[in-house]
Design a protein around this motif. Structure first.
Motif, PDB file in Angstrom:
ATOM      1  N   ARG A   1       0.983  -1.238   0.256  1.00 53.08           N
ATOM      2  CA  ARG A   1      -0.109   0.108   0.136  1.00 53.08           C
ATOM      3  C   ARG A   1       0.877   1.471  -0.132  1.00 53.08           C
ATOM      4  O   ARG A   1       0.725   2.575  -0.285  1.00 53.08           O
ATOM      5  CB  ARG A   1      -1.188  -0.132   1.549  1.00 53.08           C
ATOM      6  CG  ARG A   1      -2.350  -0.002   0.580  1.00 53.08           C
ATOM      7  CD  ARG A   1      -3.225   0.190   2.231  1.00 53.08           C
ATOM      8  NE  ARG A   1      -4.260   1.644   1.737  1.00 53.08           N
ATOM      9  CZ  ARG A   1      -3.850   2.594   3.478  1.00 53.08           C
ATOM     10  NH1 ARG A   1      -4.090   1.376   4.629  1.00 53.08           N
ATOM     11  NH2 ARG A   1      -4.735   3.779   2.713  1.00 53.08           N
ATOM     12  N   HIS A   2       1.701   1.241   0.569  1.00 57.22           N
ATOM     13  CA  HIS A   2       2.755   2.245   0.810  1.00 57.22           C
ATOM     14  C   HIS A   2       3.049   2.543  -0.750  1.00 57.22           C
ATOM     15  O   HIS A   2       2.972   3.374  -0.836  1.00 57.22           O
ATOM     16  CB  HIS A   2       4.272   1.762   2.000  1.00 57.22           C
ATOM     17  CG  HIS A   2       5.063   3.419   1.691  1.00 57.22           C
ATOM     18  ND1 HIS A   2       4.663   4.291   1.970  1.00 57.22           N
ATOM     19  CD2 HIS A   2       6.674   3.376   1.948  1.00 57.22           C
ATOM     20  CE1 HIS A   2       5.959   4.999   1.696  1.00 57.22           C
ATOM     21  NE2 HIS A   2       6.573   4.658   1.549  1.00 57.22           N
ATOM     22  N   ALA A   3       3.941   1.297  -1.195  1.00 55.07           N
ATOM     23  CA  ALA A   3       4.480   1.935  -2.536  1.00 55.07           C
ATOM     24  C   ALA A   3       3.148   2.632  -3.639  1.00 55.07           C
ATOM     25  O   ALA A   3       3.620   3.424  -4.056  1.00 55.07           O
ATOM     26  CB  ALA A   3       4.722   0.542  -3.658  1.00 55.07           C
TER      27      ALA A   3
ATOM     28  N   ALA B   1       8.925   1.493  -6.245  1.00 53.86           N
ATOM     29  CA  ALA B   1      10.194   1.006  -5.660  1.00 53.86           C
ATOM     30  C   ALA B   1      11.060   1.200  -4.302  1.00 53.86           C
ATOM     31  O   ALA B   1      12.384   0.226  -4.843  1.00 53.86           O
ATOM     32  CB  ALA B   1      11.004   0.374  -7.026  1.00 53.86           C
ATOM     33  N   HIS B   2      10.786   2.717  -4.775  1.00 57.74           N
ATOM     34  CA  HIS B   2      11.424   3.278  -3.062  1.00 57.74           C
ATOM     35  C   HIS B   2      12.291   2.649  -1.898  1.00 57.74           C
ATOM     36  O   HIS B   2      13.371   2.199  -1.206  1.00 57.74           O
ATOM     37  CB  HIS B   2      11.071   4.640  -3.364  1.00 57.74           C
ATOM     38  CG  HIS B   2      10.944   4.522  -2.103  1.00 57.74           C
ATOM     39  ND1 HIS B   2       9.709   4.520  -2.826  1.00 57.74           N
ATOM     40  CD2 HIS B   2      10.043   4.346  -0.989  1.00 57.74           C
ATOM     41  CE1 HIS B   2       8.173   4.292  -1.342  1.00 57.74           C
ATOM     42  NE2 HIS B   2       9.416   4.541   0.136  1.00 57.74           N
ATOM     43  N   ASP B   3      11.346   1.145  -1.571  1.00 57.30           N
ATOM     44  CA  ASP B   3      11.201   0.860  -0.570  1.00 57.30           C
ATOM     45  C   ASP B   3      11.974  -0.759  -0.807  1.00 57.30           C
ATOM     46  O   ASP B   3      11.803  -1.786  -0.245  1.00 57.30           O
ATOM     47  CB  ASP B   3      10.460   0.747   0.794  1.00 57.30           C
ATOM     48  CG  ASP B   3      10.072   2.513   1.176  1.00 57.30           C
ATOM     49  OD1 ASP B   3      11.661   2.611   1.504  1.00 57.30           O
ATOM     50  OD2 ASP B   3       9.131   2.616   1.961  1.00 57.30           O
ATOM     51  N   ILE B   4      11.999  -1.106  -2.101  1.00 56.04           N
ATOM     52  CA  ILE B   4      12.172  -2.557  -2.693  1.00 56.04           C
ATOM     53  C   ILE B   4      13.409  -3.533  -1.887  1.00 56.04           C
ATOM     54  O   ILE B   4      12.999  -4.703  -1.839  1.00 56.04           O
ATOM     55  CB  ILE B   4      12.433  -2.466  -4.032  1.00 56.04           C
ATOM     56  CG1 ILE B   4      11.999  -3.952  -4.437  1.00 56.04           C
ATOM     57  CG2 ILE B   4      14.159  -1.975  -4.390  1.00 56.04           C
ATOM     58  CD1 ILE B   4      11.444  -4.186  -6.509  1.00 56.04           C
TER      59      ILE B   4
ATOM     60  N   ALA C   1       6.605  13.063  -1.053  1.00 51.53           N
ATOM     61  CA  ALA C   1       5.965  11.919  -1.257  1.00 51.53           C
ATOM     62  C   ALA C   1       6.154  10.816  -0.391  1.00 51.53           C
ATOM     63  O   ALA C   1       4.969   9.792   0.297  1.00 51.53           O
ATOM     64  CB  ALA C   1       5.743  11.796  -2.440  1.00 51.53           C
ATOM     65  N   ASP C   2       7.021  10.117  -0.471  1.00 53.89           N
ATOM     66  CA  ASP C   2       7.461   8.636   0.416  1.00 53.89           C
ATOM     67  C   ASP C   2       7.232   9.914   1.747  1.00 53.89           C
ATOM     68  O   ASP C   2       6.381   9.148   2.795  1.00 53.89           O
ATOM     69  CB  ASP C   2       8.848   8.201   0.380  1.00 53.89           C
ATOM     70  CG  ASP C   2       9.249   7.721   1.337  1.00 53.89           C
ATOM     71  OD1 ASP C   2       8.360   6.737   1.692  1.00 53.89           O
ATOM     72  OD2 ASP C   2      11.087   7.777   1.307  1.00 53.89           O
ATOM     73  N   SER C   3       7.366  10.350   2.643  1.00 54.76           N
ATOM     74  CA  SER C   3       7.223  11.383   3.858  1.00 54.76           C
ATOM     75  C   SER C   3       5.725  10.940   3.955  1.00 54.76           C
ATOM     76  O   SER C   3       5.572  10.779   5.280  1.00 54.76           O
ATOM     77  CB  SER C   3       8.277  12.362   4.414  1.00 54.76           C
ATOM     78  OG  SER C   3       9.578  11.750   3.875  1.00 54.76           O
TER      79      SER C   3
END
Ligand SMILES: [Fe+2]
Length: 190
Positions: free
Chosen positions: A25-27, A51-54, A124-126
């Motif tokens: 969901r976070h992606a 993919a940032h947390d892949i 966006a991630d934060s």
């Protein structure tokens, strides 16, 4: 299937297997926030958002928090490792070198930013951490660690996202209180 579609499918397939329940969901939610602020976000940015947390989803290669004394060093190793994993996927799917290099550069910088494109991804991630991850993070880590993570996360938000974070309310009122306390402390210490 074109190379970009191939890449996005592989990323989603890997993240759907993550042991961290909030990861899929976070992606998607990070991508949504990105597109909200940059309707024309190009493919490199979109791939980086997904993919940032892949790194967290690849059990055999992931960077582990216990191996680092310092949280920021852990986060930067997580970002670099994610970029490396992503490069393997982009190469397999035959994505053009310019898009590959830019998507990997963005993932490597997503925790710190430093230019308008990586700053947007970081933002966006934060904000997505607060919208999606925080309640599940709290279930695993408890009050004190979640509060620390919220203070850290709030500080990395841009001014416009800080305003959005201030208006977030959770179903569980205790979590809304936790966030308010964290924001109050972050503002006091700044
Ligand atoms: Fe993230």
């Amino acid at each position: 299937m074109d190379s970009i579609e191939c890449t996005k499918r592989r990323i989603r397939a890997i993240i759907s297997d993550s042991k961290v329940p909030e990861d899929p969901r976070h992606a998607e939610n990070t991508l949504e926030w990105l597109l909200k602020y940059d309707l024309k976000a190009d493919q490199a940015l979109q791939i980086a958002a997904l993919a940032h947390d892949i790194d967290r989803a690849v059990e055999s290669k992931r960077v582990r928090r216990v191996d680092f004394d310092d949280y920021d060093l852990f986060k930067s190793a997580h970002a670099r490792n994610g970029a490396k994993i992503l490069r393997g996927i982009l190469d397999k799917c035959g994505v053009a070198k310019s898009i590959t290099d830019e998507a990997c550069r963005l993932v490597a910088l997503h925790e710190v930013g430093g230019d308008p494109r990586s700053d947007l991804l970081k933002d966006a991630d934060s904000i997505s951490y607060f919208e999606v991850n925080m309640p599940l993070y709290y279930q695993r880590e408890g009050w004190e660690e979640t509060k620390r993570r919220c203070i850290w996360g709030y500080r990395r938000l841009s001014a416009r996202m800080k305003e959005i974070a201030k208006s977030i309310a959770y179903e569980d009122e205790a979590l809304t209180r936790l966030l308010k306390e964290a924001i109050g402390q972050a503002c006091l210490e700044d």
